[in-house]
Design a protein around this motif. Structure first.
Motif, PDB file in Angstrom:
ATOM      1  N   UNK A 227       4.526  -9.244 -10.570  1.00 20.86           N
ATOM      2  CA  UNK A 227       3.665  -7.327 -10.731  1.00 20.86           C
ATOM      3  C   UNK A 227       2.908  -7.701  -9.034  1.00 20.86           C
ATOM      4  N   UNK A 228       3.477  -6.360  -7.996  1.00 20.37           N
ATOM      5  CA  UNK A 228       2.146  -6.380  -7.305  1.00 20.37           C
ATOM      6  C   UNK A 228       1.456  -4.842  -7.255  1.00 20.37           C
ATOM      7  N   UNK A 229       0.820  -4.061  -6.643  1.00 19.01           N
ATOM      8  CA  UNK A 229       0.580  -2.154  -6.806  1.00 19.01           C
ATOM      9  C   UNK A 229      -0.519  -2.477  -5.788  1.00 19.01           C
ATOM     10  N   UNK A 230       0.455  -2.068  -4.056  1.00 14.58           N
ATOM     11  CA  UNK A 230      -0.614  -1.222  -3.335  1.00 14.58           C
ATOM     12  C   UNK A 230      -1.323  -0.167  -3.152  1.00 14.58           C
ATOM     13  N   UNK A 231      -2.749  -0.260  -3.311  1.00 16.56           N
ATOM     14  CA  UNK A 231      -3.529   0.654  -2.453  1.00 16.56           C
ATOM     15  C   UNK A 231      -4.563   1.081  -1.144  1.00 16.56           C
ATOM     16  N   UNK A 232      -4.119   2.231  -0.440  1.00 21.45           N
ATOM     17  CA  UNK A 232      -5.018   2.574   0.513  1.00 21.45           C
ATOM     18  C   UNK A 232      -5.989   3.527  -0.056  1.00 21.45           C
ATOM     19  N   UNK A 233      -7.284   2.991   0.152  1.00 20.06           N
ATOM     20  CA  UNK A 233      -8.477   4.150  -0.776  1.00 20.06           C
ATOM     21  C   UNK A 233      -8.345   4.554  -1.147  1.00 20.06           C
ATOM     22  N   UNK A 234      -7.891   3.536  -2.394  1.00 19.72           N
ATOM     23  CA  UNK A 234      -7.659   3.721  -3.923  1.00 19.72           C
ATOM     24  C   UNK A 234      -5.836   4.807  -4.164  1.00 19.72           C
ATOM     25  N   UNK A 249       8.426   2.081  -2.687  1.00 21.48           N
ATOM     26  CA  UNK A 249       7.575   3.472  -2.432  1.00 21.48           C
ATOM     27  C   UNK A 249       7.408   3.641  -3.950  1.00 21.48           C
ATOM     28  N   UNK A 250       5.769   4.335  -4.146  1.00 23.91           N
ATOM     29  CA  UNK A 250       5.547   4.732  -4.843  1.00 23.91           C
ATOM     30  C   UNK A 250       4.709   6.503  -4.591  1.00 23.91           C
ATOM     31  N   UNK A 251       4.419   6.894  -3.606  1.00 20.24           N
ATOM     32  CA  UNK A 251       4.084   7.806  -3.022  1.00 20.24           C
ATOM     33  C   UNK A 251       4.389   8.159  -1.533  1.00 20.24           C
ATOM     34  N   UNK A 252       3.955   9.981  -1.289  1.00 24.90           N
ATOM     35  CA  UNK A 252       4.453  10.082   0.463  1.00 24.90           C
ATOM     36  C   UNK A 252       3.356   9.171   0.562  1.00 24.90           C
ATOM     37  N   UNK A 253       2.272   8.620   0.546  1.00 26.78           N
ATOM     38  CA  UNK A 253       1.987   7.482   1.863  1.00 26.78           C
ATOM     39  C   UNK A 253       3.345   6.108   2.330  1.00 26.78           C
ATOM     40  N   UNK A 254       3.514   5.960   0.770  1.00 27.36           N
ATOM     41  CA  UNK A 254       4.619   4.751   1.149  1.00 27.36           C
ATOM     42  C   UNK A 254       5.855   5.811   1.670  1.00 27.36           C
ATOM     43  N   UNK A 258       7.679   3.011   5.594  1.00 31.80           N
ATOM     44  CA  UNK A 258       8.482   2.608   4.723  1.00 31.80           C
ATOM     45  C   UNK A 258       9.885   1.910   5.722  1.00 31.80           C
ATOM     46  N   UNK A 259       9.634   2.667   6.638  1.00 34.91           N
ATOM     47  CA  UNK A 259      11.304   2.514   7.269  1.00 34.91           C
ATOM     48  C   UNK A 259      10.076   1.543   8.706  1.00 34.91           C
ATOM     49  N   UNK A 260       8.478   0.976   8.675  1.00 36.60           N
ATOM     50  CA  UNK A 260       7.829   0.519   9.515  1.00 36.60           C
ATOM     51  C   UNK A 260       8.281  -0.781   9.607  1.00 36.60           C
ATOM     52  N   UNK A 375      -2.066   4.164  11.892  1.00 37.49           N
ATOM     53  CA  UNK A 375      -0.948   4.649  12.956  1.00 37.49           C
ATOM     54  C   UNK A 375      -0.498   6.285  11.762  1.00 37.49           C
ATOM     55  N   UNK A 376       0.660   5.741  11.779  1.00 36.91           N
ATOM     56  CA  UNK A 376       0.784   6.678  10.406  1.00 36.91           C
ATOM     57  C   UNK A 376      -0.004   7.906   9.632  1.00 36.91           C
ATOM     58  N   UNK A 377      -1.301   6.983   8.797  1.00 31.83           N
ATOM     59  CA  UNK A 377      -1.655   7.495   7.846  1.00 31.83           C
ATOM     60  C   UNK A 377      -3.490   8.102   7.918  1.00 31.83           C
ATOM     61  N   UNK A 378      -3.175   7.691   9.058  1.00 36.77           N
ATOM     62  CA  UNK A 378      -4.725   8.499   9.495  1.00 36.77           C
ATOM     63  C   UNK A 378      -4.985  10.227   9.140  1.00 36.77           C
ATOM     64  N   UNK A 379      -3.699  10.681   9.259  1.00 37.20           N
ATOM     65  CA  UNK A 379      -3.717  12.184   9.208  1.00 37.20           C
ATOM     66  C   UNK A 379      -3.673  12.693   8.074  1.00 37.20           C
ATOM     67  N   UNK A 380      -2.926  11.699   6.858  1.00 40.25           N
ATOM     68  CA  UNK A 380      -2.442  12.028   5.818  1.00 40.25           C
ATOM     69  C   UNK A 380      -3.550  11.573   4.308  1.00 40.25           C
TER      70      UNK A 380
END
Length: 428
Positions: A227-234, A249-254, A258-260, A375-380
């Motif tokens: 099982x793998x879990x991915x995190x960005x800035x926790x 995908x498990x959040x709006x960040x995902x 997810x289409x990239x 590129x997509x996450x900066x503002x989020x």
């Protein structure tokens, strides 16, 4: 007119200085607890590992009076009063978790298999002095329950967490204790430590991408072996099992990425890492577990994208939730967080194929994913870091002082804008 221009230039510089002084770096402090209710002879029942911005700096067991530093970050603050005051609080947390191990066993462990309870406490100081806190709980390395200390909400991330949620969300003493230590004690320690850490952690626009792997060589029917879990800035954004065809995908960040193409190419690399870890598990078993009993291998790959384009990467390895071996991908150095892993350190650091693989995926693949996703996450991520509700009920004095200073600076900046406008009006 010349004097007015000079005054105007001075006020502009002053205003810029005031406004720039309102921003600061966001940092997080985490403590990982591993509770073993039936430890082997000579092994502690509770082990704790501390991290700042996902960098390990301290370890201890709940029975000992001394906390050990594990890096220059730990050595930098080991003589501070906050370093010593951690001891009693960490022991209290360990006692609480041990007391409630029985609450989490009925759903997953009706048999006499050995198990370990993991808990991760995190507090974060945002750029605007806002404090947030959270907890994660799990068994044998599989995190399954999340608690938001700020709003008191519980969330089940894995079916194994349902029983814990039912037990703990209705226990006022448990929730109040979790809030107190994560929103009170933890932020106070972070505020004190940052006096020494500020320059060492100066990465104002840096972001971290992290992948947590849990390898179970003998999964129960219907459960995945990896099982793998991915995190960005926790912030969790994906989950994946190494035998599956797609990453979830498990959040709006995902959802945002997810289409990239990068989202899709992760699949093969994450599966390769899972296969690699499974292949290494037999070596770990020989060293750590001569007796029978279920175990899980955990690995955590992290890469951090600095504001100047600099990338650093690292790995952590452990069994049943206790991280014991660290690898710095940038300089190729290994360090042992637990004495029982000395043999694995010697084995892996002399295996060129292992070190090359770990460096390639953490400094190459992870780096590319981080760059493309940002590129997509900066503002989020900026909006995620900003407060979404009022101030927390419990805040350390240092935070309140910082907040007051922020207000004062804001008022001064406001006056500066008024004066600047008046001078411009007079110069017409």
């Amino acid at each position: 007119m010349g004097g007015s221009k000079t005054s105007l230039a001075f006020l502009v510089l002053l205003l810029i200085g005031l406004l720039s002084g309102t921003s600061s770096d966001a940092h997080s402090l985490s403590y990982n607890f591993t509770i073993n209710p039936r430890p082997r002879p000579g092994q502690p029942w509770c082990e704790v590992q501390g991290e700042v911005d996902q960098k390990v700096f301290v370890s201890c067991d709940c029975d000992r009076a001394e906390i050990k530093y594990l890096s220059p970050l730990g050595e930098e603050v080991k003589s501070m009063n906050a370093w010593e005051t951690q001891t009693g609080t960490l022991r209290d947390i360990g006692d609480l978790l041990k007391e409630h191990v029985s609450d989490v066993t009925p759903e997953r462990h009706m048999v006499t298999d050995p198990l370990t309870l993991q808990a991760r406490m995190t507090c974060r100081c945002e750029d605007d002095r806002h404090i947030s806190g959270s907890w994660q709980f799990g068994l044998n390395g599989q995190m399954s329950l999340h608690f938001d200390s700020e709003n008191g909400h519980w969330r089940v991330d894995h079916p194994g967490g349902r029983w814990m949620k039912e037990k703990w969300e209705n226990d006022r003493a448990v929730t109040e204790f979790l809030k107190k230590v994560s929103m009170g004690d933890c932020p106070a320690w972070l505020q004190d430590f940052m006096v020494c850490w500020e320059k060492m952690l100066k990465t104002s626009d840096a972001h971290s991408l992290c992948y947590n792997f849990t390898i179970d060589p003998q999964p129960r029917p219907g459960e995945p072996w990896c099982v793998v879990q991915g995190q960005v800035d926790e912030n969790v954004f994906l989950s994946y099992d190494c035998g599956g065809a797609k990453i979830q995908s498990t959040s709006p960040l995902g959802e945002e990425v997810k289409a990239t193409h990068t989202w899709e190419i992760q699949t093969e690399t994450l599966r390769d890492i899972g296969d690699f870890l499974k292949g290494q598990l037999s070596d770990v078993i020989l060293e750590k577990h001569t007796a029978r009993g279920p175990l899980t291998l955990q690995a955590r790959m992290t890469c951090q994208c600095g504001e100047n384009g600099h990338i650093n990467g690292s790995w952590q390895f452990g069994l049943n939730g206790q991280m014991c071996l660290l690898f710095d991908s940038e300089n190729g150095r290994w360090s042992v967080g637990h004495s029982g892993w000395s043999h694995m350190k010697e084995k892996w650091e002399n295996d060129r194929a292992v070190t090359d693989f770990l460096q390639r995926v953490s400094m190459g693949d992870c780096r590319a994913w981080c760059k493309n996703f940002m590129v997509r996450w900066e503002e989020m991520l900026k909006s995620t870091a900003s407060p979404t509700s009022g101030p927390p009920a419990v805040q350390p004095t240092a935070t309140a002082i910082g907040f007051t200073i922020g207000i004062a600076v804001g008022v001064a900046a406001g006056f500066g804008i008024i004066i600047l406008g008046w001078i411009i009006y007079k110069m017409r």
